[in-house]
Design a protein around this motif. Sequence first.
Motif, PDB file in Angstrom:
ATOM      1  N   GLN A 739      27.339  38.513  43.173  1.00 20.81           N
ATOM      2  CA  GLN A 739      27.762  38.157  41.824  1.00 20.81           C
ATOM      3  C   GLN A 739      26.573  37.654  41.010  1.00 20.81           C
ATOM      4  O   GLN A 739      25.637  37.059  41.560  1.00 20.81           O
ATOM      5  CB  GLN A 739      28.854  37.085  41.865  1.00 20.81           C
ATOM      6  N   TRP A 740      26.649  37.898  39.697  1.00 19.12           N
ATOM      7  CA  TRP A 740      25.627  37.442  38.759  1.00 19.12           C
ATOM      8  C   TRP A 740      26.312  36.764  37.584  1.00 19.12           C
ATOM      9  O   TRP A 740      27.334  37.229  37.087  1.00 19.12           O
ATOM     10  CB  TRP A 740      24.803  38.616  38.231  1.00 19.12           C
ATOM     11  N   ALA A 776      33.346  43.217  35.551  1.00 14.20           N
ATOM     12  CA  ALA A 776      32.925  42.148  34.645  1.00 14.20           C
ATOM     13  C   ALA A 776      34.131  41.335  34.195  1.00 14.20           C
ATOM     14  O   ALA A 776      35.215  41.876  33.961  1.00 14.20           O
ATOM     15  CB  ALA A 776      32.211  42.732  33.427  1.00 14.20           C
ATOM     16  N   THR A 777      33.935  40.015  34.072  1.00 15.06           N
ATOM     17  CA  THR A 777      34.962  39.123  33.550  1.00 15.06           C
ATOM     18  C   THR A 777      34.332  38.161  32.552  1.00 15.06           C
ATOM     19  O   THR A 777      33.129  37.888  32.607  1.00 15.06           O
ATOM     20  CB  THR A 777      35.637  38.298  34.666  1.00 15.06           C
ATOM     21  N   ARG A 778      35.150  37.649  31.640  1.00 14.66           N
ATOM     22  CA  ARG A 778      34.678  36.662  30.674  1.00 14.66           C
ATOM     23  C   ARG A 778      34.674  35.292  31.341  1.00 14.66           C
ATOM     24  O   ARG A 778      35.734  34.777  31.711  1.00 14.66           O
ATOM     25  CB  ARG A 778      35.586  36.650  29.452  1.00 14.66           C
ATOM     26  N   ASP A 779      33.506  34.726  31.509  1.00 13.74           N
ATOM     27  CA  ASP A 779      33.356  33.425  32.166  1.00 13.74           C
ATOM     28  C   ASP A 779      34.032  33.408  33.537  1.00 13.74           C
ATOM     29  O   ASP A 779      34.380  32.349  34.055  1.00 13.74           O
ATOM     30  CB  ASP A 779      33.943  32.302  31.293  1.00 13.74           C
ATOM     31  N   GLY A 780      34.256  34.592  34.098  1.00 21.41           N
ATOM     32  CA  GLY A 780      34.858  34.676  35.416  1.00 21.41           C
ATOM     33  C   GLY A 780      36.359  34.499  35.442  1.00 21.41           C
ATOM     34  O   GLY A 780      36.950  34.467  36.518  1.00 21.41           O
ATOM     35  N   THR A 782      38.893  36.177  33.154  1.00 22.08           N
ATOM     36  CA  THR A 782      39.755  37.276  32.743  1.00 22.08           C
ATOM     37  C   THR A 782      39.877  38.302  33.863  1.00 22.08           C
ATOM     38  O   THR A 782      39.160  38.257  34.863  1.00 22.08           O
ATOM     39  CB  THR A 782      39.193  37.951  31.490  1.00 22.08           C
ATOM     40  N   ARG A 783      40.796  39.234  33.690  1.00 25.87           N
ATOM     41  CA  ARG A 783      40.948  40.299  34.681  1.00 25.87           C
ATOM     42  C   ARG A 783      39.664  41.104  34.761  1.00 25.87           C
ATOM     43  O   ARG A 783      39.075  41.437  33.736  1.00 25.87           O
ATOM     44  CB  ARG A 783      42.115  41.213  34.301  1.00 25.87           C
ATOM     45  N   PRO A 784      39.229  41.459  35.961  1.00 26.95           N
ATOM     46  CA  PRO A 784      37.978  42.215  36.088  1.00 26.95           C
ATOM     47  C   PRO A 784      38.081  43.584  35.415  1.00 26.95           C
ATOM     48  O   PRO A 784      39.072  44.290  35.562  1.00 26.95           O
ATOM     49  CB  PRO A 784      37.815  42.350  37.607  1.00 26.95           C
ATOM     50  N   VAL A 785      37.044  43.925  34.681  1.00 27.99           N
ATOM     51  CA  VAL A 785      36.965  45.209  33.983  1.00 27.99           C
ATOM     52  C   VAL A 785      35.891  46.051  34.666  1.00 27.99           C
ATOM     53  O   VAL A 785      34.749  45.601  34.804  1.00 27.99           O
ATOM     54  CB  VAL A 785      36.612  45.003  32.497  1.00 27.99           C
ATOM     55  N   PRO A 786      36.217  47.271  35.112  1.00 30.58           N
ATOM     56  CA  PRO A 786      35.175  48.115  35.706  1.00 30.58           C
ATOM     57  C   PRO A 786      34.202  48.594  34.633  1.00 30.58           C
ATOM     58  O   PRO A 786      34.620  49.049  33.562  1.00 30.58           O
ATOM     59  CB  PRO A 786      35.961  49.277  36.313  1.00 30.58           C
ATOM     60  N   VAL A 787      32.910  48.470  34.899  1.00 32.22           N
ATOM     61  CA  VAL A 787      31.886  48.837  33.918  1.00 32.22           C
ATOM     62  C   VAL A 787      30.794  49.632  34.622  1.00 32.22           C
ATOM     63  O   VAL A 787      30.279  49.212  35.663  1.00 32.22           O
ATOM     64  CB  VAL A 787      31.264  47.583  33.250  1.00 32.22           C
ATOM     65  N   ALA A 808      31.038  31.694  26.946  1.00 32.19           N
ATOM     66  CA  ALA A 808      29.713  31.209  27.341  1.00 32.19           C
ATOM     67  C   ALA A 808      28.898  32.287  28.027  1.00 32.19           C
ATOM     68  O   ALA A 808      27.683  32.166  28.139  1.00 32.19           O
ATOM     69  CB  ALA A 808      29.852  30.004  28.269  1.00 32.19           C
ATOM     70  N   GLY A 809      29.558  33.328  28.480  1.00 36.05           N
ATOM     71  CA  GLY A 809      28.850  34.407  29.152  1.00 36.05           C
ATOM     72  C   GLY A 809      29.804  35.226  29.989  1.00 36.05           C
ATOM     73  O   GLY A 809      31.025  35.113  29.868  1.00 36.05           O
ATOM     74  N   LEU A 810      29.234  36.049  30.839  1.00 38.33           N
ATOM     75  CA  LEU A 810      30.005  36.933  31.693  1.00 38.33           C
ATOM     76  C   LEU A 810      29.636  36.680  33.148  1.00 38.33           C
ATOM     77  O   LEU A 810      28.546  36.180  33.454  1.00 38.33           O
ATOM     78  CB  LEU A 810      29.736  38.403  31.351  1.00 38.33           C
ATOM     79  N   VAL A 811      30.556  37.008  34.022  1.00 37.60           N
ATOM     80  CA  VAL A 811      30.272  37.064  35.454  1.00 37.60           C
ATOM     81  C   VAL A 811      30.526  38.496  35.894  1.00 37.60           C
ATOM     82  O   VAL A 811      31.601  39.053  35.615  1.00 37.60           O
ATOM     83  CB  VAL A 811      31.150  36.086  36.253  1.00 37.60           C
ATOM     84  N   VAL A 812      29.533  39.105  36.543  1.00 31.85           N
ATOM     85  CA  VAL A 812      29.691  40.472  37.023  1.00 31.85           C
ATOM     86  C   VAL A 812      29.561  40.475  38.542  1.00 31.85           C
ATOM     87  O   VAL A 812      28.809  39.693  39.124  1.00 31.85           O
ATOM     88  CB  VAL A 812      28.669  41.442  36.386  1.00 31.85           C
ATOM     89  N   GLU A 813      30.329  41.356  39.159  1.00 30.82           N
ATOM     90  CA  GLU A 813      30.353  41.473  40.616  1.00 30.82           C
ATOM     91  C   GLU A 813      30.076  42.915  40.990  1.00 30.82           C
ATOM     92  O   GLU A 813      30.585  43.845  40.350  1.00 30.82           O
ATOM     93  CB  GLU A 813      31.723  41.043  41.133  1.00 30.82           C
TER      94      GLU A 813
END
Length: 869
Positions: A739-740, A776-780, A782-787, A808-813
């Motif tokens: 995760q980032w 990706a999720t908003r601040d971790g 929201t529901r994960p969105v495939p990107v 504040a940012g995004l969390v991507v996995e």
Amino acid sequence: MSASHPGHQGTALLRLAGLPVRLWLAGSCPRLFTLLAEADRSATDYRAAAGRLAERIGEHLVPRPELTDRDRARLLDLRRALHNGHPVDARRCAAVAGLVADLPEPAPEIAGELGSLAERARWLRALDAHIESEIAGERARLRGLPWRLLRSSPAGAATLAHDAAEVVADIESRLAAGEDWEAKRLRQRGDYLWRLIGRGAVKTTPRSWLGQVAVLPVTGSTGSTGSAGPVGPPAGGGRPAGAAGATSPGDDALLSGVDGQPPTAHRYAVHQVSNVHTARERLAADRPDRGPERAGRTARAEVTLTGLHWPDGDDLVWWVVDPADRNRMREVRLRATPALRAVRRVLAQGPLPVADLLERLLGPGADGPGPRAALAGFLDHLAELGVVQGTAEVSDHLSDWRHTPTLESTQDGPAFVDVYRQVRAVVSAPAVERVRAATGQALRLAALIDQERRDRRHPALALVDDRPRTVPDLVRRFLDEHGDTPGPDHRWPGWPTADRPDSGYARLLAWLADRCDRGEDPIRLDEGLWDAVGAPEVDEDWPLDVLLRPLARGGPLAVLETAAAPAATDARFAHGLTRLHGEPSSVRDYRAFLRELERRDGGRFVEVLVPPMTERAANAVRRPRYTDLWTGDPDHRPYHAPGGSWEGGHEYVPLHEITLRRVDDRVVAEADGRVLWPMYHATRVPLPPWDVVVTLLCAAAPEGARRGCRWSRPLAAFPTRDHLPRVQIGDDLVLCPAQWRLRRSELWAPGASLGDRLRVLSGLMRRRGVPRWVFATRDGHTRPVPVDLAGLPAVRALDRLLAAPDTAGLVVEEMLPTPEQFLVTDTAHAPGDRLAAQLLLRLPVGVTPAELAARASRRTPATEPAAGA
């Protein structure tokens, strides 16, 4: 749980994406991002060279006394431009080079470097121009592409026809009117279609045509399985998945194909089920005063009371769906008149036809149209309030097996669609045993996290004491103290931070941080770690459903997503699978397990039926009949198989007859002198205040029936870190993909050009190590969105997440497996098409219901009823 014949260890449910991942990947442009990466590297190298040259100019040329003030100003101006790192003009460099060429060394050498740097600047500007041309070409290529992709795919066309008919009509009318895909409305429609493709190609949660299911055998022997399930062949003939000739998968693969081929999905079966929520709402429209035909239908219709109501002084209180907002409920308070009490008394034990209800209420000798019309009008008023609701038998249609997806118009009104596939594949029983052992470690982690989270108990449970109180009374008291409860919160906050520095959980986080600092990737967890941090032992004496994303050979078996109490995640598919393959062993064995526990420990399991509040919710409440008792909604038929019977001692237990009390910090439910173990076999989160009802009742269920764990977002426990590598349970399961955290400051500003946004994405992949395919999720939260970060649609997808002003940012996995690693091929599309897949496993395998019940026996809540109950 049980093995039906040698080598057969039961069944697993395979959840498949409805669309091939090729459709989603068509929105990417790796070539463009190769150019962007090259431009980024070249610009970085240029800036470094320009900075070094600027230092040399300042050190060796600017102080030269031979220069005039004007010449020195020109040098200083060029030096500033070089420090800024912007590509300099070749003529400007040539002029300065000519100015200093006759000066002593190293001036001639610097002049040569200026010429070389100018050439590099010219090449950078040409590359940027080429990139802008590529971006323009890519925008042109993507215009209308999702529309064309969906219409070219059998499942995509079916999705458009069934799930997006209004969108299709709007797009077709706009295109017919000559609108371009760059127009605002069509551009928005295109974004929606890209989201539809992402949902149907990367996510596997079953929904209409976008997520499909298949049943697979779990086997540990060679060439021994004779069907895709424990009983006869699938409808429509043909050799089922796992038929003779299959090779047993090796211990290093969880999911394997047969005959040396990859797992392959082929034929379709389509199950259409009527929407009972919509059918129930017809009662108010079919009023007796709206014509003889409707009055006749109303007389034949059945009605029942809504399940959640209670007396309150001289009133009766009901909680019903709010007609102004179908996603919430409202309180209806009525005077407990003799007529209302009579209706409640007659309907207390379940539905009745309107004609029979009128007869019972009027009694003998009450002939004449006047009383009947008055009473019918009263019932009509109660129906409009939502106090009385219509009932409707669920109707369905299941197609035979077909090679192409087709939808027959057989339903009267809106219908749900579930799509089944035949898949030639098997699940390895030895690999499942490795999954079970690794999941046991993950459960210890979940128990450790539960210890850290404080005040997790629902406040309604604080109202349960040693005095027996009815469920409606507890719900009423809770609402009086807390008011209207908010709707369900679907956010997952991730791992908590450690509040107590001396806790075992804090020691675990410190251990993980140390491994991150050492650069371990992946980080492996093992049994010794759980003992070292004092993680609680977890009893594995209750069936457990685990949801996994299978991986290819040569690494971990799968990504572990969730572990949950059994028989809810797969509940709605039991009827369709039974008609296609015979009753799955997971259904049959789980029912036998519950009945064996009743026999051993003396309690009675009772199913909690919560009425579907919205059109979409009605599909998620379907389930097999696991128990002989039910409570909640008096009308059980919408929840169970069409035409299904409840013979064999079935019984409705009204909520107001169930009491709860606390015994040694355990909640005990009782009714009519019997101890009850309430169960809720559905994935739908009930709307308030039904969520309070389910919380109260299920607190009296055995612990295993309340288990639910997910391990996503460990990065939330490290708010100062921007990256966490992959976390594994040994070499068997991936517990958390890497995760980032992408902070708002390192993303683009509002109004940035498309080219600048794409350069940011390219930089994130190159400098931060973010992979191309992520969720990706908003601040971790929201529901994960495939990107797919290597494509223009990624910009629009991330812009939607960043649109909230407080983001504040995004969390991507990392997406694991990657689209290139998807295991299942699809014969319904182009050769080599791949489908995303998940496996739902019931653990343990190879254990009979009686053996498992013997383990769980006496861990069930107290079975001695209260004195005088």
